[in-house]
Design a protein around this motif. Structure first.
Motif, PDB file in Angstrom:
ATOM      1  N   GLY A  23      45.337  49.656  33.181  1.00  0.00           N
ATOM      2  CA  GLY A  23      45.954  48.337  33.317  1.00  0.00           C
ATOM      3  C   GLY A  23      46.599  48.139  34.667  1.00  0.00           C
ATOM      4  N   PHE A  24      47.270  49.153  35.161  1.00  0.00           N
ATOM      5  CA  PHE A  24      47.907  49.109  36.477  1.00  0.00           C
ATOM      6  C   PHE A  24      46.869  48.872  37.576  1.00  0.00           C
ATOM      7  CE2 PHE A  24      49.358  51.833  40.140  1.00  0.00           C
ATOM      8  CZ  PHE A  24      50.331  50.965  40.616  1.00  0.00           C
ATOM      9  N   VAL A  25      45.771  49.627  37.531  1.00  0.00           N
ATOM     10  CA  VAL A  25      44.707  49.481  38.534  1.00  0.00           C
ATOM     11  C   VAL A  25      44.049  48.113  38.425  1.00  0.00           C
ATOM     12  CG1 VAL A  25      42.465  50.368  39.296  1.00  0.00           C
ATOM     13  CG2 VAL A  25      44.284  51.962  38.666  1.00  0.00           C
ATOM     14  N   VAL A  26      43.875  47.621  37.206  1.00  0.00           N
ATOM     15  CA  VAL A  26      43.245  46.313  37.007  1.00  0.00           C
ATOM     16  C   VAL A  26      44.084  45.205  37.629  1.00  0.00           C
ATOM     17  CG1 VAL A  26      42.758  44.577  35.256  1.00  0.00           C
ATOM     18  CG2 VAL A  26      41.845  46.881  34.993  1.00  0.00           C
ATOM     19  N   VAL A  27      45.407  45.274  37.470  1.00  0.00           N
ATOM     20  CA  VAL A  27      46.269  44.246  38.066  1.00  0.00           C
ATOM     21  C   VAL A  27      46.168  44.296  39.588  1.00  0.00           C
ATOM     22  CG1 VAL A  27      48.655  43.482  38.365  1.00  0.00           C
ATOM     23  CG2 VAL A  27      47.850  44.205  36.110  1.00  0.00           C
ATOM     24  N   ILE A  28      46.166  45.489  40.158  1.00  0.00           N
ATOM     25  CA  ILE A  28      45.975  45.629  41.610  1.00  0.00           C
ATOM     26  C   ILE A  28      44.635  45.027  42.026  1.00  0.00           C
ATOM     27  CG2 ILE A  28      45.554  47.326  43.448  1.00  0.00           C
ATOM     28  CD1 ILE A  28      47.631  49.106  42.175  1.00  0.00           C
ATOM     29  N   ALA A  29      43.604  45.313  41.234  1.00  0.00           N
ATOM     30  CA  ALA A  29      42.265  44.800  41.548  1.00  0.00           C
ATOM     31  C   ALA A  29      42.216  43.282  41.463  1.00  0.00           C
ATOM     32  CB  ALA A  29      41.242  45.419  40.597  1.00  0.00           C
ATOM     33  N   LEU A  30      42.815  42.704  40.442  1.00  0.00           N
ATOM     34  CA  LEU A  30      42.765  41.247  40.282  1.00  0.00           C
ATOM     35  C   LEU A  30      43.478  40.541  41.428  1.00  0.00           C
ATOM     36  CD1 LEU A  30      43.324  40.890  36.426  1.00  0.00           C
ATOM     37  CD2 LEU A  30      41.249  40.338  37.707  1.00  0.00           C
ATOM     38  N   ILE A  31      44.633  41.064  41.837  1.00  0.00           N
ATOM     39  CA  ILE A  31      45.321  40.482  42.992  1.00  0.00           C
ATOM     40  C   ILE A  31      44.425  40.545  44.213  1.00  0.00           C
ATOM     41  CG2 ILE A  31      47.276  40.747  44.564  1.00  0.00           C
ATOM     42  CD1 ILE A  31      48.860  41.897  42.196  1.00  0.00           C
ATOM     43  N   THR A  32      43.791  41.681  44.416  1.00  0.00           N
ATOM     44  CA  THR A  32      42.922  41.865  45.584  1.00  0.00           C
ATOM     45  C   THR A  32      41.715  40.948  45.531  1.00  0.00           C
ATOM     46  OG1 THR A  32      43.614  44.195  45.690  1.00  0.00           O
ATOM     47  CG2 THR A  32      41.620  43.588  46.890  1.00  0.00           C
ATOM     48  N   PHE A  33      41.089  40.833  44.363  1.00  0.00           N
ATOM     49  CA  PHE A  33      39.912  39.976  44.235  1.00  0.00           C
ATOM     50  C   PHE A  33      40.255  38.511  44.517  1.00  0.00           C
ATOM     51  CE2 PHE A  33      38.204  43.127  40.834  1.00  0.00           C
ATOM     52  CZ  PHE A  33      37.837  44.012  41.837  1.00  0.00           C
ATOM     53  N   VAL A  34      41.389  38.056  43.995  1.00  0.00           N
ATOM     54  CA  VAL A  34      41.791  36.662  44.200  1.00  0.00           C
ATOM     55  C   VAL A  34      42.103  36.403  45.678  1.00  0.00           C
ATOM     56  CG1 VAL A  34      43.546  34.929  43.682  1.00  0.00           C
ATOM     57  CG2 VAL A  34      42.607  36.341  41.837  1.00  0.00           C
ATOM     58  N   ILE A  35      42.801  37.345  46.320  1.00  0.00           N
ATOM     59  CA  ILE A  35      43.104  37.180  47.744  1.00  0.00           C
ATOM     60  C   ILE A  35      41.818  37.182  48.571  1.00  0.00           C
ATOM     61  CG2 ILE A  35      44.189  38.271  49.743  1.00  0.00           C
ATOM     62  CD1 ILE A  35      46.182  36.943  47.934  1.00  0.00           C
ATOM     63  N   GLU A  36      40.871  38.034  48.221  1.00  0.00           N
ATOM     64  CA  GLU A  36      39.573  38.033  48.900  1.00  0.00           C
ATOM     65  C   GLU A  36      38.913  36.662  48.782  1.00  0.00           C
ATOM     66  OE1 GLU A  36      37.089  42.058  48.917  1.00  0.00           O
ATOM     67  OE2 GLU A  36      37.746  41.539  46.901  1.00  0.00           O
ATOM     68  N   TRP A  37      38.924  36.134  47.590  1.00  0.00           N
ATOM     69  CA  TRP A  37      38.271  34.841  47.343  1.00  0.00           C
ATOM     70  C   TRP A  37      38.985  33.718  48.079  1.00  0.00           C
ATOM     71  CZ3 TRP A  37      37.802  32.171  41.867  1.00  0.00           C
ATOM     72  CH2 TRP A  37      36.857  31.150  41.946  1.00  0.00           C
ATOM     73  N   ARG A  38      40.331  33.682  47.977  1.00  0.00           N
ATOM     74  CA  ARG A  38      41.103  32.623  48.618  1.00  0.00           C
ATOM     75  C   ARG A  38      41.034  32.684  50.145  1.00  0.00           C
ATOM     76  NH1 ARG A  38      45.401  30.249  46.384  1.00  0.00           N
ATOM     77  NH2 ARG A  38      45.306  29.086  48.360  1.00  0.00           N
ATOM     78  N   SER A  39      40.870  33.869  50.685  1.00  0.00           N
ATOM     79  CA  SER A  39      40.774  34.016  52.143  1.00  0.00           C
ATOM     80  C   SER A  39      39.349  33.815  52.643  1.00  0.00           C
ATOM     81  CB  SER A  39      41.276  35.399  52.573  1.00  0.00           C
ATOM     82  OG  SER A  39      40.481  36.423  52.012  1.00  0.00           O
ATOM     83  N   GLN A  40      38.440  33.495  51.718  1.00  0.00           N
ATOM     84  CA  GLN A  40      37.034  33.194  52.042  1.00  0.00           C
ATOM     85  C   GLN A  40      36.309  34.394  52.647  1.00  0.00           C
ATOM     86  OE1 GLN A  40      37.101  29.672  54.517  1.00  0.00           O
ATOM     87  NE2 GLN A  40      37.550  28.321  52.787  1.00  0.00           N
ATOM     88  N   SER A  41      36.780  35.597  52.317  1.00  0.00           N
ATOM     89  CA  SER A  41      36.071  36.797  52.760  1.00  0.00           C
ATOM     90  C   SER A  41      35.113  37.295  51.692  1.00  0.00           C
ATOM     91  CB  SER A  41      37.075  37.901  53.117  1.00  0.00           C
ATOM     92  OG  SER A  41      37.860  38.247  51.992  1.00  0.00           O
ATOM     93  N   LEU A  42      35.080  36.573  50.564  1.00  0.00           N
ATOM     94  CA  LEU A  42      34.217  36.948  49.457  1.00  0.00           C
ATOM     95  C   LEU A  42      33.646  35.685  48.840  1.00  0.00           C
ATOM     96  CD1 LEU A  42      33.490  39.661  48.026  1.00  0.00           C
ATOM     97  CD2 LEU A  42      35.196  39.074  46.311  1.00  0.00           C
ATOM     98  N   SER A  43      32.363  35.676  48.587  1.00  0.00           N
ATOM     99  CA  SER A  43      31.727  34.497  48.011  1.00  0.00           C
ATOM    100  C   SER A  43      32.048  34.398  46.521  1.00  0.00           C
ATOM    101  CB  SER A  43      30.206  34.565  48.202  1.00  0.00           C
ATOM    102  OG  SER A  43      29.660  35.653  47.476  1.00  0.00           O
ATOM    103  N   ALA A  44      31.901  33.191  45.988  1.00  0.00           N
ATOM    104  CA  ALA A  44      32.174  32.973  44.568  1.00  0.00           C
ATOM    105  C   ALA A  44      31.226  33.781  43.688  1.00  0.00           C
ATOM    106  CB  ALA A  44      32.056  31.487  44.235  1.00  0.00           C
TER     107      ALA A  44
END
Length: 432
Positions: free
Chosen positions: A177-198
């Motif tokens: 669960g701890f790693v998943v929360v870290i991952a979700l924050i990272t994935f959202v920031i990647e998406w919002r910063s446009q460094s990752l496609s939808a």
């Protein structure tokens, strides 16, 4: 001479920095699986080899580095106090081993922090966690559905077919669960910063949400609520005109204080709502016992060990009194208090607290959403530290050091000293 030049170019190249960062992140977050599939010696060897490689990279890039800004002073003080505790530790060899583990993961975090900027770090972490979470789901499918057999060597119980809880390759549902929360924050920031496609971001987020649900970890909900509240508050501050931003900061600070007071006053209904009564009761008994032993050595503690060493006092006696087999205090703050006393706890709080304030101020002033990653990570680490001791070992400690270094690179007293030597006055320009 030619071979030395080639080696120098290789170590100083952007490709090496990128590959090294991904390798470090996979090794750090996959440390439990590495240790279980081989041995603790193998994991220690992997970390040692990466540290040697990191030292070579930093040496080649030494002209880019400032000696004053290699590491946060609070980190150096905490590591210093931990090794000083060798003088009164009940087992010198275990203290040295625990301290070397702290130093090794901290050095890897420092190296990554100096050779990658925030966006590059976020992208590398996102790539590493996508692979590790994908492997975790794959192993759970094999264990719980295809083979219907627990993978005991990885701690996987094979409960996927009945809806969980699942552990993945991280050892426990709370760590997953701890790693998943870290991952979700990272994935959202990647998406919002446009460094990752939808096309990549949405499946990544879906994978994280699925594993968070299947982990059935009570801490996931707490972390999600805390991160969500902080994200909303940070968004409000970032969209506030700069001339009124300080007022909004103070108002939010008062609201946070009131919210914490209300949460403490309503702690029993909240625990009942989370259906975590028995779990919290176990923790409360453990923490009360730890306070009794801490009172015997309030300032210096019993010596640094990290994870509780088997057969060592006071850990064995605490477990004997509770008729349990805890491997940590289930709370990073209580763990530091027990092992390093109030002096160590103050240094630990300074390390995380100063980094949180610095990163919050930077994220408030900078327009790019990528700067929100560091304070959100630090809040995750701080909140999770109230329920687990993950922040003191492995991936949690690595992330704390990395975020503290990242925060200090933008707002630090060292910048003024560097400015005096270079004649350049560093400023943090408010955007928005």
């Amino acid at each position: 001479m030619t071979s030395q030049l080639r080696l120098g170019r290789l170590l100083g190249s952007a490709e090496m920095a990128r590959a090294f960062t991904v390798a470090v992140l996979v090794a750090v977050f996959g440390s439990f699986a590495i240790e279980r599939m081989s041995s603790p010696v193998t994991l220690a060897t992997v970390v040692a080899v990466l540290c040697v490689l990191g030292a070579g990279i930093l040496w080649v890039r030494r002209e880019e580095l400032s000696p004053l800004r290699i590491a946060p002073s609070s980190l150096i003080a905490f590591l210093g106090w931990a090794i000083v505790s060798l003088a009164w530790s009940t087992d010198k060899s275990d203290t040295i081993a625990g301290w070397l583990a702290l130093l090794g993961f901290a050095f890897l975090a420092i190296t990554v922090g100096h050779i990658r900027d925030t966006l590059q770090t976020v992208r590398a972490l996102g790539d590493a966690l996508r692979v590790l979470l994908g492997v975790s789901l794959g192993m759970e499918i094999l264990s719980g559905i295809l083979f219907d057999l627990p993978f005991t060597f990885l701690g996987i119980q094979g409960n996927l077919a009945i809806g969980g809880p699942v552990q993945g390759i991280f050892g426990s549902r709370n760590m997953l669960g701890f790693v998943v929360v870290i991952a979700l924050i990272t994935f959202v920031i990647e998406w919002r910063s446009q460094s990752l496609s939808a096309q990549v971001a949405i499946p990544s987020i879906a994978l994280g949400v699925l594993l968070a649900f299947l982990s059935a970890s009570p801490t996931v909900l707490v972390l999600a609520v805390a991160v969500g509240v902080v994200a909303v508050a940070l968004t409000i501050v970032r969209h506030t005109p700069s001339d009124r931003r300080s007022i909004v900061q103070w108002v939010l600070g008062v609201l946070v204080a009131l919210a914490l007071t209300a949460a403490f006053a309503l702690r029993h209904p909240i625990i009942a709502l989370l259906d975590a009564g028995s779990d919290f009761s176990i923790r409360a008994s453990l923490w009360n016992t730890i306070l009794d032993f801490s009172a015997l050595r309030p300032i210096q503690g019993w010596g640094w060990f990290g994870p509780w060493a088997r057969g060592e006092f006071p850990f064995t006696y605490i477990n004997f009194q509770l008729d349990d087999h805890h491997q940590s205090a289930l709370n990073a703050y209580f763990d530091v208090l027990l092992q390093l006393g109030w002096a160590g706890l103050v240094l630990f709080l300074l390390l995380g607290g100063v980094a949180t304030v610095r990163s919050w101020l930077v994220a408030s002033a900078r327009r790019s959403v990528v700067y929100a990653w560091t304070p959100l990570m630090l809040v995750t680490l701080a909140v999770d530290s109230m329920f687990e001791s993950f922040t003191l070992v492995g991936a949690g400690w690595f992330m704390l050091v990395l975020c503290a270094l990242r925060a200090g690179q933008s707002r630090s007293w060292r910048e003024s000293i560097d400015a005096a030597n270079t004649g350049v006055i560093p400023t943090l320009r408010a955007e928005g």
